[in-house]
Design a protein around this motif. Structure first.
Motif, PDB file in Angstrom:
ATOM      1  N   GLY A  91       0.828  -1.189   0.000  1.00 31.29           N
ATOM      2  CA  GLY A  91       0.000   0.000   0.000  1.00 31.29           C
ATOM      3  C   GLY A  91       0.867   1.244   0.000  1.00 31.29           C
ATOM      4  N   ARG A  92       0.274   2.333  -0.398  1.00 31.23           N
ATOM      5  CA  ARG A  92       1.087   3.527  -0.534  1.00 31.23           C
ATOM      6  C   ARG A  92       1.420   4.123   0.824  1.00 31.23           C
ATOM      7  NH1 ARG A  92      -1.389   8.675  -0.820  1.00 31.23           N
ATOM      8  NH2 ARG A  92      -3.590   8.695  -0.259  1.00 31.23           N
ATOM      9  N   ALA A  93       2.640   4.622   0.944  1.00 35.43           N
ATOM     10  CA  ALA A  93       3.100   5.394   2.100  1.00 35.43           C
ATOM     11  C   ALA A  93       3.267   4.609   3.388  1.00 35.43           C
ATOM     12  CB  ALA A  93       2.183   6.585   2.347  1.00 35.43           C
ATOM     13  N   PHE A  94       3.226   3.259   3.344  1.00 30.55           N
ATOM     14  CA  PHE A  94       3.334   2.537   4.603  1.00 30.55           C
ATOM     15  C   PHE A  94       4.672   2.770   5.271  1.00 30.55           C
ATOM     16  CE2 PHE A  94       6.257  -0.930   3.873  1.00 30.55           C
ATOM     17  CZ  PHE A  94       6.275  -1.074   2.496  1.00 30.55           C
ATOM     18  N   ARG A  95       5.679   3.160   4.504  1.00 32.96           N
ATOM     19  CA  ARG A  95       6.984   3.358   5.111  1.00 32.96           C
ATOM     20  C   ARG A  95       7.033   4.586   6.005  1.00 32.96           C
ATOM     21  NH1 ARG A  95      11.701   1.300   0.977  1.00 32.96           N
ATOM     22  NH2 ARG A  95      10.738  -0.692   0.456  1.00 32.96           N
ATOM     23  N   GLY A  96       6.023   5.396   5.921  1.00 35.13           N
ATOM     24  CA  GLY A  96       5.948   6.540   6.821  1.00 35.13           C
ATOM     25  C   GLY A  96       5.297   6.218   8.148  1.00 35.13           C
ATOM     26  N   TYR A  97       4.907   4.973   8.316  1.00 37.05           N
ATOM     27  CA  TYR A  97       4.187   4.568   9.507  1.00 37.05           C
ATOM     28  C   TYR A  97       5.116   3.967  10.562  1.00 37.05           C
ATOM     29  CZ  TYR A  97      -0.405   5.252   7.406  1.00 37.05           C
ATOM     30  OH  TYR A  97      -1.527   5.802   6.858  1.00 37.05           O
ATOM     31  N   VAL A  98       4.596   3.888  11.780  1.00 36.51           N
ATOM     32  CA  VAL A  98       5.191   3.101  12.851  1.00 36.51           C
ATOM     33  C   VAL A  98       4.533   1.726  12.785  1.00 36.51           C
ATOM     34  CG1 VAL A  98       5.460   2.855  15.328  1.00 36.51           C
ATOM     35  CG2 VAL A  98       5.561   5.132  14.276  1.00 36.51           C
ATOM     36  N   MET A  99       5.358   0.693  12.794  1.00 37.30           N
ATOM     37  CA  MET A  99       4.849  -0.675  12.717  1.00 37.30           C
ATOM     38  C   MET A  99       4.982  -1.343  14.073  1.00 37.30           C
ATOM     39  SD  MET A  99       3.984  -0.675   9.579  1.00 37.30           S
ATOM     40  CE  MET A  99       3.596  -2.402   9.360  1.00 37.30           C
ATOM     41  N   ALA A 100       4.011  -2.152  14.421  1.00 38.48           N
ATOM     42  CA  ALA A 100       4.025  -2.770  15.747  1.00 38.48           C
ATOM     43  C   ALA A 100       3.481  -4.188  15.708  1.00 38.48           C
ATOM     44  CB  ALA A 100       3.202  -1.945  16.718  1.00 38.48           C
ATOM     45  N   TRP A 101       3.809  -4.916  16.743  1.00 40.09           N
ATOM     46  CA  TRP A 101       3.213  -6.224  17.011  1.00 40.09           C
ATOM     47  C   TRP A 101       2.400  -6.114  18.302  1.00 40.09           C
ATOM     48  CZ3 TRP A 101       3.215 -10.226  13.677  1.00 40.09           C
ATOM     49  CH2 TRP A 101       4.194 -10.243  12.669  1.00 40.09           C
ATOM     50  N   PHE A 102       1.204  -6.658  18.258  1.00 39.92           N
ATOM     51  CA  PHE A 102       0.351  -6.819  19.421  1.00 39.92           C
ATOM     52  C   PHE A 102       0.013  -8.304  19.544  1.00 39.92           C
ATOM     53  CE2 PHE A 102      -1.079  -2.551  20.778  1.00 39.92           C
ATOM     54  CZ  PHE A 102      -0.541  -1.783  19.756  1.00 39.92           C
ATOM     55  N   ARG A 103      -0.492  -8.680  20.704  1.00 42.46           N
ATOM     56  CA  ARG A 103      -0.959 -10.055  20.862  1.00 42.46           C
ATOM     57  C   ARG A 103      -2.206 -10.074  21.743  1.00 42.46           C
ATOM     58  NH1 ARG A 103       3.939 -12.508  24.629  1.00 42.46           N
ATOM     59  NH2 ARG A 103       3.401 -11.405  26.572  1.00 42.46           N
ATOM     60  N   GLN A 104      -3.005 -11.098  21.537  1.00 40.83           N
ATOM     61  CA  GLN A 104      -4.224 -11.239  22.318  1.00 40.83           C
ATOM     62  C   GLN A 104      -4.435 -12.694  22.691  1.00 40.83           C
ATOM     63  OE1 GLN A 104      -7.719  -9.539  20.503  1.00 40.83           O
ATOM     64  NE2 GLN A 104      -8.739  -9.368  22.482  1.00 40.83           N
ATOM     65  N   ALA A 105      -4.415 -12.952  23.983  1.00 40.75           N
ATOM     66  CA  ALA A 105      -4.682 -14.281  24.505  1.00 40.75           C
ATOM     67  C   ALA A 105      -6.175 -14.412  24.791  1.00 40.75           C
ATOM     68  CB  ALA A 105      -3.876 -14.512  25.775  1.00 40.75           C
ATOM     69  N   PRO A 106      -6.694 -15.633  24.835  1.00 35.20           N
ATOM     70  CA  PRO A 106      -8.127 -15.830  25.091  1.00 35.20           C
ATOM     71  C   PRO A 106      -8.564 -15.172  26.395  1.00 35.20           C
ATOM     72  CG  PRO A 106      -7.138 -17.858  24.344  1.00 35.20           C
ATOM     73  CD  PRO A 106      -6.004 -16.897  24.567  1.00 35.20           C
ATOM     74  N   GLY A 107      -9.624 -14.390  26.311  1.00 37.93           N
ATOM     75  CA  GLY A 107     -10.169 -13.753  27.497  1.00 37.93           C
ATOM     76  C   GLY A 107      -9.409 -12.535  27.976  1.00 37.93           C
ATOM     77  N   LYS A 108      -8.389 -12.115  27.223  1.00 32.78           N
ATOM     78  CA  LYS A 108      -7.580 -10.975  27.635  1.00 32.78           C
ATOM     79  C   LYS A 108      -7.631  -9.876  26.587  1.00 32.78           C
ATOM     80  CE  LYS A 108      -4.343 -13.466  30.584  1.00 32.78           C
ATOM     81  NZ  LYS A 108      -2.904 -13.664  30.924  1.00 32.78           N
ATOM     82  N   GLU A 109      -7.255  -8.669  27.011  1.00 32.30           N
ATOM     83  CA  GLU A 109      -7.209  -7.557  26.070  1.00 32.30           C
ATOM     84  C   GLU A 109      -5.983  -7.678  25.161  1.00 32.30           C
ATOM     85  OE1 GLU A 109      -9.455  -4.074  28.672  1.00 32.30           O
ATOM     86  OE2 GLU A 109      -7.373  -3.825  28.040  1.00 32.30           O
ATOM     87  N   ARG A 110      -6.084  -7.010  24.016  1.00 31.61           N
ATOM     88  CA  ARG A 110      -4.959  -7.002  23.088  1.00 31.61           C
ATOM     89  C   ARG A 110      -3.808  -6.214  23.724  1.00 31.61           C
ATOM     90  NH1 ARG A 110      -6.361  -6.576  16.823  1.00 31.61           N
ATOM     91  NH2 ARG A 110      -7.764  -8.170  17.630  1.00 31.61           N
ATOM     92  N   GLU A 111      -2.627  -6.819  23.718  1.00 28.91           N
ATOM     93  CA  GLU A 111      -1.469  -6.291  24.452  1.00 28.91           C
ATOM     94  C   GLU A 111      -0.377  -5.848  23.493  1.00 28.91           C
ATOM     95  OE1 GLU A 111       1.820  -8.066  27.682  1.00 28.91           O
ATOM     96  OE2 GLU A 111       0.637  -9.399  26.400  1.00 28.91           O
ATOM     97  N   PHE A 112       0.220  -4.696  23.762  1.00 31.83           N
ATOM     98  CA  PHE A 112       1.358  -4.218  22.980  1.00 31.83           C
ATOM     99  C   PHE A 112       2.573  -5.107  23.204  1.00 31.83           C
ATOM    100  CE2 PHE A 112       4.224  -1.362  20.940  1.00 31.83           C
ATOM    101  CZ  PHE A 112       5.367  -1.348  21.723  1.00 31.83           C
ATOM    102  N   VAL A 113       3.276  -5.445  22.131  1.00 29.01           N
ATOM    103  CA  VAL A 113       4.470  -6.275  22.222  1.00 29.01           C
ATOM    104  C   VAL A 113       5.720  -5.471  21.882  1.00 29.01           C
ATOM    105  CG1 VAL A 113       5.664  -8.281  21.265  1.00 29.01           C
ATOM    106  CG2 VAL A 113       3.190  -8.385  21.699  1.00 29.01           C
TER     107      VAL A 113
END
Length: 122
Positions: free
Chosen positions: A26-48
């Protein structure tokens, strides 16, 4: 628009390693901050972890610091997450995401992949 597709998840024993990939397009994605998150069952999505695509500045969540490494390959337009010394509590669906802001807040991320399952057995 930014499109993100994760791969590399699977089943691994505790203490093992796994490397996740996230193909970006996609266009301009290199201008973005990229991240990994994770979500375990029954838990909120967590920043990695996150990385600024152009400069490569990284930041990690406390639970993975020293064990996980985030990186990107400009030539392949791919984001990575190398996971070492895996623990059962690392079991989750892992998502890559893109934001215009260097943040750990999931609500600030505009684009998300579909997720890839990581299961760590004890």
């Amino acid at each position: 628009q930014v499109q993100l597709v994760e791969s590399g998840g699977g089943l691994v024993q505790a203490g093992g390693s796994l490397k996740l990939s996230c193909a970006a397009s996609g266009r301009a994605f290199r201008g973005y901050v990229m991240a990994w998150f994770r979500q375990a069952p029954g838990k909120e999505r967590e920043f990695v972890a996150r990385i600024t695509w152009i400069v490569g500045i990284t930041f990690y969540g406390d639970s993975v610091k020293g064990r996980f490494t985030i990186s990107r390959d400009n030539a392949k337009n791919t984001l990575y997450l190398q996971m070492n010394s895996l623990k059962p509590e690392d079991t989750a669906v892992y998502y890559c995401a893109a934001s215009q802001t260097p943040t750990t807040e999931r609500t600030k991320y505009d684009y998300w992949g579909q997720g890839t399952q990581v299961t760590v057995s004890s």
